[in-house]
Design a protein around this motif. Structure first.
Motif, PDB file in Angstrom:
ATOM      1  N   PRO A 269       0.792  -1.598  -0.019  1.00 24.22           N
ATOM      2  CA  PRO A 269      -0.455  -0.045  -0.267  1.00 24.22           C
ATOM      3  C   PRO A 269       0.906   1.210   0.137  1.00 24.22           C
ATOM      4  O   PRO A 269       0.668   2.296  -0.103  1.00 24.22           O
ATOM      5  N   VAL A 270       2.059   0.878   0.994  1.00 22.29           N
ATOM      6  CA  VAL A 270       2.961   2.511   0.729  1.00 22.29           C
ATOM      7  C   VAL A 270       3.557   2.209  -0.720  1.00 22.29           C
ATOM      8  O   VAL A 270       3.521   4.212  -0.920  1.00 22.29           O
ATOM      9  N   LEU A 271       3.314   1.621  -1.273  1.00 20.44           N
ATOM     10  CA  LEU A 271       4.414   2.303  -2.290  1.00 20.44           C
ATOM     11  C   LEU A 271       3.440   2.093  -3.806  1.00 20.44           C
ATOM     12  O   LEU A 271       3.640   3.026  -4.584  1.00 20.44           O
ATOM     13  N   GLN A 272       2.193   1.739  -3.354  1.00 20.61           N
ATOM     14  CA  GLN A 272       1.174   2.137  -4.215  1.00 20.61           C
ATOM     15  C   GLN A 272       0.229   3.496  -4.212  1.00 20.61           C
ATOM     16  O   GLN A 272       0.204   4.218  -5.195  1.00 20.61           O
ATOM     17  N   SER A 273       0.369   3.765  -2.689  1.00 19.39           N
ATOM     18  CA  SER A 273      -0.616   5.229  -2.792  1.00 19.39           C
ATOM     19  C   SER A 273       0.646   5.913  -2.895  1.00 19.39           C
ATOM     20  O   SER A 273       0.250   7.495  -3.584  1.00 19.39           O
ATOM     21  N   LEU A 274       1.773   6.437  -3.432  1.00 14.46           N
ATOM     22  CA  LEU A 274       3.334   6.842  -3.584  1.00 14.46           C
ATOM     23  C   LEU A 274       2.888   7.114  -4.778  1.00 14.46           C
ATOM     24  O   LEU A 274       2.934   8.000  -6.205  1.00 14.46           O
ATOM     25  N   ARG A 275       3.237   5.680  -5.876  1.00 12.91           N
ATOM     26  CA  ARG A 275       2.985   5.918  -6.863  1.00 12.91           C
ATOM     27  C   ARG A 275       1.207   7.038  -7.598  1.00 12.91           C
ATOM     28  O   ARG A 275       1.161   7.953  -8.485  1.00 12.91           O
ATOM     29  N   ASP A 276      -0.087   6.234  -6.835  1.00 14.90           N
ATOM     30  CA  ASP A 276      -0.371   6.929  -7.246  1.00 14.90           C
ATOM     31  C   ASP A 276      -0.983   8.611  -7.137  1.00 14.90           C
ATOM     32  O   ASP A 276      -1.403   9.860  -7.792  1.00 14.90           O
ATOM     33  N   LEU A 277      -0.031   9.254  -6.079  1.00 13.82           N
ATOM     34  CA  LEU A 277       0.191  10.518  -6.030  1.00 13.82           C
ATOM     35  C   LEU A 277       1.261  11.455  -6.578  1.00 13.82           C
ATOM     36  O   LEU A 277       1.809  12.211  -6.370  1.00 13.82           O
ATOM     37  N   GLY A 278       1.763  10.608  -8.163  1.00 11.80           N
ATOM     38  CA  GLY A 278       2.704  10.969  -8.605  1.00 11.80           C
ATOM     39  C   GLY A 278       4.442  10.470  -8.602  1.00 11.80           C
ATOM     40  O   GLY A 278       5.153  10.904  -9.048  1.00 11.80           O
ATOM     41  N   GLY A 279       3.948   9.235  -7.149  1.00 10.40           N
ATOM     42  CA  GLY A 279       5.809   9.320  -7.108  1.00 10.40           C
ATOM     43  C   GLY A 279       6.423   9.840  -6.137  1.00 10.40           C
ATOM     44  O   GLY A 279       7.503  10.135  -5.446  1.00 10.40           O
ATOM     45  N   SER A 280       5.984  11.004  -4.900  1.00 13.72           N
ATOM     46  CA  SER A 280       6.429  11.965  -4.637  1.00 13.72           C
ATOM     47  C   SER A 280       5.000  12.136  -3.449  1.00 13.72           C
ATOM     48  O   SER A 280       4.402  12.743  -3.937  1.00 13.72           O
ATOM     49  N   LEU A 324      11.592  -0.211   3.077  1.00 10.81           N
ATOM     50  CA  LEU A 324      11.918   0.208   1.863  1.00 10.81           C
ATOM     51  C   LEU A 324      12.476   0.938   1.508  1.00 10.81           C
ATOM     52  O   LEU A 324      13.336   1.080   0.297  1.00 10.81           O
ATOM     53  N   VAL A 325      13.461   1.871   2.449  1.00 13.30           N
ATOM     54  CA  VAL A 325      14.154   2.888   2.354  1.00 13.30           C
ATOM     55  C   VAL A 325      15.502   1.804   2.631  1.00 13.30           C
ATOM     56  O   VAL A 325      16.882   2.413   1.638  1.00 13.30           O
ATOM     57  N   LYS A 326      15.869   0.850   3.507  1.00 11.20           N
ATOM     58  CA  LYS A 326      16.703   0.402   3.218  1.00 11.20           C
ATOM     59  C   LYS A 326      17.006  -0.326   2.080  1.00 11.20           C
ATOM     60  O   LYS A 326      17.885  -0.800   1.409  1.00 11.20           O
ATOM     61  N   ALA A 327      15.929  -0.826   1.561  1.00 13.03           N
ATOM     62  CA  ALA A 327      15.509  -1.435   0.742  1.00 13.03           C
ATOM     63  C   ALA A 327      16.064  -1.026  -0.949  1.00 13.03           C
ATOM     64  O   ALA A 327      15.849  -1.792  -1.755  1.00 13.03           O
ATOM     65  N   GLY A 328      15.792   0.122  -0.624  1.00 15.11           N
ATOM     66  CA  GLY A 328      16.450   1.239  -2.013  1.00 15.11           C
ATOM     67  C   GLY A 328      14.751   1.250  -3.131  1.00 15.11           C
ATOM     68  O   GLY A 328      14.959   1.546  -4.279  1.00 15.11           O
ATOM     69  N   TYR A 329      13.458   1.377  -2.307  1.00 14.44           N
ATOM     70  CA  TYR A 329      12.808   1.434  -3.218  1.00 14.44           C
ATOM     71  C   TYR A 329      12.463   3.288  -2.817  1.00 14.44           C
ATOM     72  O   TYR A 329      11.154   3.421  -3.568  1.00 14.44           O
ATOM     73  N   ILE A 330      12.238   3.169  -1.771  1.00 11.98           N
ATOM     74  CA  ILE A 330      11.787   5.022  -1.006  1.00 11.98           C
ATOM     75  C   ILE A 330      13.356   6.002  -1.031  1.00 11.98           C
ATOM     76  O   ILE A 330      14.008   4.921  -0.338  1.00 11.98           O
ATOM     77  N   ASP A 331      13.287   7.043  -1.502  1.00 11.38           N
ATOM     78  CA  ASP A 331      14.484   7.647  -1.126  1.00 11.38           C
ATOM     79  C   ASP A 331      14.013   8.985  -0.173  1.00 11.38           C
ATOM     80  O   ASP A 331      12.754   9.007  -0.217  1.00 11.38           O
ATOM     81  N   ASN A 332      15.323   8.651   0.763  1.00  9.47           N
ATOM     82  CA  ASN A 332      14.806   9.561   2.370  1.00  9.47           C
ATOM     83  C   ASN A 332      15.121  11.147   1.861  1.00  9.47           C
ATOM     84  O   ASN A 332      16.494  11.507   3.148  1.00  9.47           O
ATOM     85  N   LYS A 333      16.014  11.145   0.629  1.00  7.69           N
ATOM     86  CA  LYS A 333      17.538  12.255   1.198  1.00  7.69           C
ATOM     87  C   LYS A 333      16.185  13.677   1.436  1.00  7.69           C
ATOM     88  O   LYS A 333      17.208  14.637   1.727  1.00  7.69           O
ATOM     89  N   VAL A 334      15.025  13.744   1.217  1.00  3.72           N
ATOM     90  CA  VAL A 334      14.741  15.239   1.231  1.00  3.72           C
ATOM     91  C   VAL A 334      13.631  14.947   3.265  1.00  3.72           C
ATOM     92  O   VAL A 334      12.498  14.219   3.040  1.00  3.72           O
ATOM     93  N   TYR A 335      13.296  15.652   3.925  1.00  2.00           N
ATOM     94  CA  TYR A 335      13.106  15.481   5.096  1.00  2.00           C
ATOM     95  C   TYR A 335      11.602  16.116   4.616  1.00  2.00           C
ATOM     96  O   TYR A 335      11.253  16.897   4.293  1.00  2.00           O
ATOM     97  N   THR A 339       9.630   9.750  -1.487  1.00  2.00           N
ATOM     98  CA  THR A 339       9.465  10.179  -2.988  1.00  2.00           C
ATOM     99  C   THR A 339      10.971   8.295  -3.509  1.00  2.00           C
ATOM    100  O   THR A 339      11.576   7.776  -2.866  1.00  2.00           O
ATOM    101  N   LEU A 340       9.382   7.948  -4.435  1.00  2.00           N
ATOM    102  CA  LEU A 340       9.671   6.887  -4.898  1.00  2.00           C
ATOM    103  C   LEU A 340      10.944   6.290  -5.801  1.00  2.00           C
ATOM    104  O   LEU A 340      11.673   7.587  -6.613  1.00  2.00           O
ATOM    105  N   THR A 341      12.081   5.502  -5.543  1.00  2.00           N
ATOM    106  CA  THR A 341      12.774   5.376  -7.029  1.00  2.00           C
ATOM    107  C   THR A 341      12.606   4.721  -7.720  1.00  2.00           C
ATOM    108  O   THR A 341      11.373   4.278  -7.596  1.00  2.00           O
ATOM    109  N   ASP A 342      13.671   4.529  -8.889  1.00  2.00           N
ATOM    110  CA  ASP A 342      13.118   3.737  -9.770  1.00  2.00           C
ATOM    111  C   ASP A 342      12.828   2.472  -9.671  1.00  2.00           C
ATOM    112  O   ASP A 342      11.747   2.071 -10.401  1.00  2.00           O
ATOM    113  N   THR A 346       8.342   0.882 -10.066  1.00  2.00           N
ATOM    114  CA  THR A 346       8.495  -1.113 -10.570  1.00  2.00           C
ATOM    115  C   THR A 346       8.369  -2.687 -10.458  1.00  2.00           C
ATOM    116  O   THR A 346       7.462  -3.223 -11.100  1.00  2.00           O
ATOM    117  N   VAL A 347       8.904  -2.326  -9.088  1.00  2.00           N
ATOM    118  CA  VAL A 347       8.452  -3.434  -8.307  1.00  2.00           C
ATOM    119  C   VAL A 347       7.560  -3.749  -8.249  1.00  2.00           C
ATOM    120  O   VAL A 347       6.149  -3.525  -8.064  1.00  2.00           O
TER     121      VAL A 347
END
Length: 829
Positions: A269-280, A324-335, A339-342, A346-347
Motif C-alpha cells: 500500500p505504501v508503494l501504491q499510494s506514492l505511485r498514485d500521488l505521482g511518485g512523491s 523500503l528505504v533500506k531496501a532501495g525502493y524509497i529515497d529519504n534524502k529530502v526531509y 519519494t519512489l526510486t526507479d 516498477t517493483v
C-alpha cells in the motif's frame, strides 16, 4: 487522533505550580494525599512508613512517570489538574516520555539509614528551581546557579540518569533526557550530529553540570537544524522510542526466525499510494491515500498500541517505509518527503518479497547491534580476534604496517556504507563480474570489514595458511578513501604492535578475513607468540554496575544481598541452590558484576557441567593434534592463570548445573586447593599431566548453581560440600520488587496466575515427596512489558512450562496433576 506532545504544556504548568510549594512542603504532601484519595487510589510508598514527611518535586513527577498504565496516569493527572488548578488539558498521549523503574521511583533514600542526608531534599528543590529559572532566562548567572545546584544533587543516593529525565519532564524543550534509550539512539551518527555522537561514545556515567549543558547545547543545535527529522527534544525522544520498538521487533524475529511482523502488510500500500500521488508525497498525504485505497475504518486508523498508546496505523506505516528505504525502493534524502526510486516505481511487491526485505533488515540490524558476549549482556562490547591477509600473498603487508592501516580490495564496490545488505553487495559483484558464482563469501568478508570489526579488536596479519606476520589493534571505524589511487580504498586505522614471522602448526582458513574469536584454543595459541612483549590490547571501558543496580534488577532485599556477599567473601566458594525458575544464573552474573562494580566480562567465566565433563576439560589433559596428542590446558586452569596476572582484581568462575558433573573426577587434586585457607602460592600441588606446581589464586571466587528439584542426581560429594557455602534462592513473588513489577503490568490474569502459582507452591512445599526445593520460581513471569502480557503468552507459560513440570513432579499422581492443571488454566481463561 490524540494530539501528540499535548503533555508538554500540562507538565510545564504543573512544574511551575509545584515551585510555589518549595517552602510549604507539608501542604504539598496533604494535597497529594487528597489527589489520590479523590481518585480512589492509594498513594505509592514514598517512605519506610508509607507517609512522607518531606518530598521533592522530581519524585512527585515520578508518581505518574513510571511503569503504570496510561489509564492510571490519566487518572492521577486528572486529580492533579483539579487540586492544583491546572489550566492545561489532561493529556491522553504520552509520546516521548521516559519513565522510571517502579523499584527506583524516588529521588531520595528512605529515612532510617545513613544514605539519606539532612539536606538531600532541599538540594533537589534547589536544582528544580534553578532549572526552571534557566529555562526562562539562559544567562551567565542562571547557568552558574544551575551548575551549582545540579552538581550538588548529582552525587546523592538515588540520583542517577533519572536527574536528566526529571529536568526533561519539567521543561522538555529546554533539557534533554539522557535515559538509556536516548543515549543509544544518539550514539548512532545516522540520528544526530557527529559532535553529539562523540559525546555519547564517551559518556559512561551521569555527566557533571557543565558537560550536561554542553551536550544539551549540541543536541539543541542538531535538532533545530532540521536535518534529522525532528526539531525538538520531545520529537527526538519519541523517535528514539520508535527505533527501540523496531529493534525489539527485529530481535524477536531474529530469535524466532519469523518474518510476519504486522507492518509487512503496508509495504505494497505504501508503494501504491506514492505511485498514485505521482511518485512523491508527504507522510500525511501518503497515509491519507492508503486509508482511501485500502478503505480503512476509523477503528483501524485510530487503534493504538504499546504502553504509550502510539497510533498503530501510523507506527506500522512508518516501519514499512523505513524498510523500503533500506531496501532501495524509497529515497529519504529530502526531509518530510517520501519519494519512489526507479526500483520503487516498477517493483511488484509480493508477500514473499516483503518477507525477504524484512529478513534482510533483521540481519542488518543484528550486524550493526552491540556485540553480545558469552554472558549475554548487550551493553558490554567484547574484543574480537580476526585473521587477516594484507593483500594477495601478503603483498601489501609492508605498506600497511608503515602506514598504520589495514586495507581491503573490491574497489569496484565503491563506498561499502552505501549497501544495505550483504545480498546487495553480492548482487553488485555478480553484475560486475558475471559468471555463476554467488559471491556470498566475498560479500560476507566485505560486510564484516565495514560493519563488524570494532575499534579495540585484535588483528592477526597472516601470509598463506600457516604464517603470522604481525599483530595490531584496530583504532578506527571503517573509512572509504575515494582519492585512493590503488586497489585498496577500504581502510581502517590499526596500531600494529608486532612485526615478524611466526609459524603455526594449524592450517588457516583461506579467506581474506576470518573472525576467530570463538576458537579460544587457536586464539590463545596465536596470542602466545606475543606474550613476552609488553604491548597490551586496548583497555575497554566496561559499564559500571553498582549494588543499587543489582537490587534494581534482582528481586532480593538488601539484607539478603549483604549476607550473600559476606558469605562469598569469607568462603570464596558458594553454591546458589533453589527451585526451577528462581533466577540462579541471572543472580550469579549480577552478583559478580556488583562485587566488581563493573560489567567486566573478562573477569567472569561461565561453564556448565554435565556427565561427560572431565578433568581434561577443566584443568588439562591430552588432546588429539596434527602430530598425535598434545597436552592442552582447560578452562579453569587458564582462568586461574589470568587471575594470577591481575591479582589486584577479583575474578569469578561460575559453574552452572554443578551437581550434574562427576565432581571428584573434574576437580581432581583441586579439592584441597579451592579451600579458602589453601589459596595462594604458599599452597601448591603437582599437576597430574605436567611437571608444574599449581595453585588457585586468592582473587578467584567460584559460584556454583544447583537445581534442588533435580531428582535424577546423587548427593553432592561430602568433600566438596565442606568447601562450599550454600545459599538458598527462593521464589520472590512476595518481595517488594516483584510486587512493584506486577503492579506495573496491571493485568488481572497475570495476577490471577501468580496467585494460583503461590497456592500451588504451598501445596508443593507441604508434599512429603517434594518440599520447598521443588517450588516454582518467579523467573517464568519476569521481563515482560504490559503490552506483552497477552492471553497467548500466559497460556503458553501454563501449557508448555508449568504443566509439564507438574507431570514430572507428580508422575504417579495424575489426579493432582489434573487438579492443578485445571486451576492454572482457569486463571488465564
Amino acid at each position: 487522533m490524540a494530539e501528540q506532545f499535548k503533555w508538554v504544556s500540562f507538565y510545564m504548568e504543573f512544574a511551575t505550580k509545584l515551585l510555589e510549594y518549595k517552602t510549604d512542603r507539608s501542604s504539598l504532601i496533604e494535597t497529594l494525599q487528597k489527589v489520590y484519595s479523590n481518585i480512589g487510589m492509594k498513594l505509592p510508598k514514598l517512605e519506610r512508613d508509607n507517609v512522607p514527611k518531606d518530598i521533592d518535586p522530581f519524585t512527585i513527577f515520578g508518581l505518574f512517570n513510571k511503569g503504570i498504565t496510561d489509564a492510571k496516569r490519566i487518572s492521577i493527572l486528572g486529580g492533579i489538574k483539579t487540586l492544583f488548578e491546572i489550566e492545561a488539558d489532561v493529556p491522553d498521549d504520552f509520546s516521548g516520555i521516559p519513565v522510571l523503574n517502579n523499584m527506583m521511583a524516588t529521588f531520595y533514600a528512605f529515612e532510617g539509614g545513613d544514605r539519606r542526608k539532612d539536606d538531600d531534599i532541599d538540594n533537589l528543590w534547589n536544582a528544580f528551581e534553578s532549572a526552571i529559572k534557566l529555562a526562562e532566562n539562559d544567562s551567565e548567572e542562571s547557568r552558574a546557579a544551575f551548575i551549582s545546584a545540579y552538581d550538588q544533587v548529582r552525587s546523592q543516593f538515588a540520583v542517577r540518569w533519572n536527574l536528566t529525565m526529571g529536568l526533561y519532564w519539567i521543561r522538555p524543550y529546554t533539557f534533554i533526557s539522557l535515559d538509556s534509550r536516548n543515549r543509544e539512539f544518539m550514539s548512532n551518527p545516522d540520528n544526530i550530529s557527529a559532535n553529539v555522537v562523540a559525546e555519547m561514545k564517551t559518556l559512561k556515567s551521569v555527566p557533571a553540570a557543565e558537560k550536561y549543558l554542553s551536550i544539551r547545547d549540541k543536541c539543541k543545535s542538531a535538532v533545530e537544524s532540521g536535518e534529522y527529522g525532528y526539531t525538538s527534544f520531545p520529537e527526538l525522544s519519541y523517535k528514539a522510542w520508535i527505533v527501540s520498538v523496531e529493534n525489539s521487533e527485529m530481535e524477536k524475529a531474529a530469535k524466532t526466525g519469523t518474518s510476519n511482523a504486522a507492518f509487512l502488510r503496508w509495504f505494497r500500500p505504501v508503494l501504491q499510494s506514492l505511485r498514485d500521488l505521482g511518485g512523491s508525497a508527504t507522510p500525511e498525504d501518503t497515509r491519507k491515500k492508503i486509508i482511501s485505497n485500502e478503505k480503512l475504518s476509523d477503528e483501524e486508523v485510530n487503534a493504538t498500541c504499546g504502553k504509550n498508546n502510539v497510533n498503530k496505523f501510523e507506527n506500522e506505516v512508518a516501519f514499512a517505509r523505513s524498510y523500503l528505504v533500506k531496501a532501495g525502493y524509497i529515497d529519504n534524502k529530502v526531509y518530510g518527503i517520501w519519494t519512489l526510486t526507479d526500483k520503487g516505481r516498477t517493483v511488484e511487491m509480493t508477500d514473499e518479497l516483503a518477507s525477504e526485505i524484512f529478513k534482510n533488515g533483521v540481519a542488518d540490524n543484528a550486524a550493526k547491534s552491540k556485540e553480545k558476549n558469552s554472558l549475554g549482556d548487550a551493553d558490554v562490547a567484547t574484543v574480537h580476534y580476526w585473521l587477516y591477509a594484507p593483500g594477495e600473498g601478503a603483498s601489501m603487508w609492508e605498506d600497511f604496517y608503515s602506514a598504520g592501516i589495514m586495507g581491503l580490495g573490491w574497489d569496484e564496490l565503491g563506498d561499502l556504507n552505501t549497501y544495505a545488505s550483504k545480498d546487495e553487495m553480492a548482487q553488485k559483484l555478480r553484475d560486475i563480474h558475471g559468471g555463476d558464482s554467488s559471491y556470498k563469501n566475498s560479500a560476507h568478508a566485505v560486510w564484516q570489514f565495514a560493519h563488524d570489526i570494532k575499534p579495540g579488536d585484535v588483528i592477526f596479519a597472516k601470509r598463506g595458511r600457516s604464517e603470522i606476520l604481525g599483530r595490531g589493534v584496530v583504532e578506527s571505524d571503517y573509512e572509504y578513501d575515494d582519492n585512493h589511487d590503488g586497489e585498496y580504498p577500504n581502510l581502517r586505522k590499526v596500531k600494529w604492535t608486532h612485526k615478524g614471522s611466526w609459524q603455526s602448526d594449524e592450517m588457516f582458513a583461506m579467506k581474506t578475513l576470518t573472525d576467530v574469536t570463538n576458537y579460544t584454543d587457536f586464539v590463545n595459541k596465536i596470542s602466545g607468540f606475543f606474550e613476552d612483549d609488553e604491548e597490551d590490547t586496548k583497555v575497554i571501558d566496561y559499564p559500571a554496575y553498582s549494588v543499587e543496580d543489582f537490587l534494581n534488577e534482582v528481586y532480593m532485599d538488601e539484607k539478603s544481598y549483604n549476607k550473600l556477599v559476606g558469605v562469598l567473601d569469607s568462603k570464596l566458594n558458594i553454591i546458589l541452590q533453589g527451585a526451577p525458575g528462581v533466577g540462579k544464573t541471572f543472580v550469579a552474573k549480577r552478583l559478580a558484576y556488583s562485587i566488581m562494580g563493573v560489567k567486566d566480562v573478562e573477569r567472569v567465566m561461565m561453564v556448565q557441567f554435565h556427565q561427560s565433563y572431565s578433568y581434561e576439560d577443566f584443568i588439562m589433559g591430552f588432546r588429539p593434534s596434527a602430530d598425535g596428542f598434545d597436552i592442552k590446558t582447560g578452562v579453569f586452569y587458564n582462568f586461574c592463570k589470568k587471575a594470577e596476572r591481575d591479582s589486584d582484581n577479583k575474578y569469578f568462575f561460575i559453574i552452572d548445573e554443578i551437581n550434574r558433573g562427576n565432581l571428584s573426577k573434574i576437580f581432581g587434586e583441586l579439592f584441597m586447593l579451592i579451600e579458602n585457607d589453601k589459596r595462594g602460592n604458599k599452597n601448591k600441588l603437582q599437576l597430574l599431566y605436567r611437571d608444574e606446581m599449581f595453585y588457585v589464586p586468592e582473587n578467584v571466587y567460584i559460584i556454583g548453581m544447583m537445581n534442588t528439584a533435580d531428582r535424577s542426581l546423587a548427593m553432592l560429594d561430602y568433600a566438596l560440600r565442606r568447601r562450599f557455602a550454600f545459599f538458598e534462592l527462593k521464589p520472590a513473588f512476595t518481595t517488594e520488587g516483584f510486587r512493584a513489577y506486577r503492579d506495573g503490568l496491571d493485568n488481572k490474569k497475570f495476577e490471577a496466575l501468580v496467585g494460583c502459582v503461590q497456592s500451588l507452591n504451598e501445596r508443593i512445599a507441604a508434599d512429603e515427596s517434594l518440599g520447598e526445593g521443588f517450588c516454582i520460581g518467579h523467573s517464568y513471569f519476569c521481563n515482560m512489558e504490559p503490552e506483552e502480557v497477552t492471553d497467548e503468552k500466559l497460556q503458553g507459560i501454563v501449557e508448555y512450562e508449568l504443566i509439564p513440570m507438574l507431570k514430572e513432579y507428580w508422575f504417579d499422581e495424575p489426579l493432582k496433576v489434573k487438579e492443578w492443571s485445571d486451576n492454572l488454566r482457569s486463571a488465564v481463561k
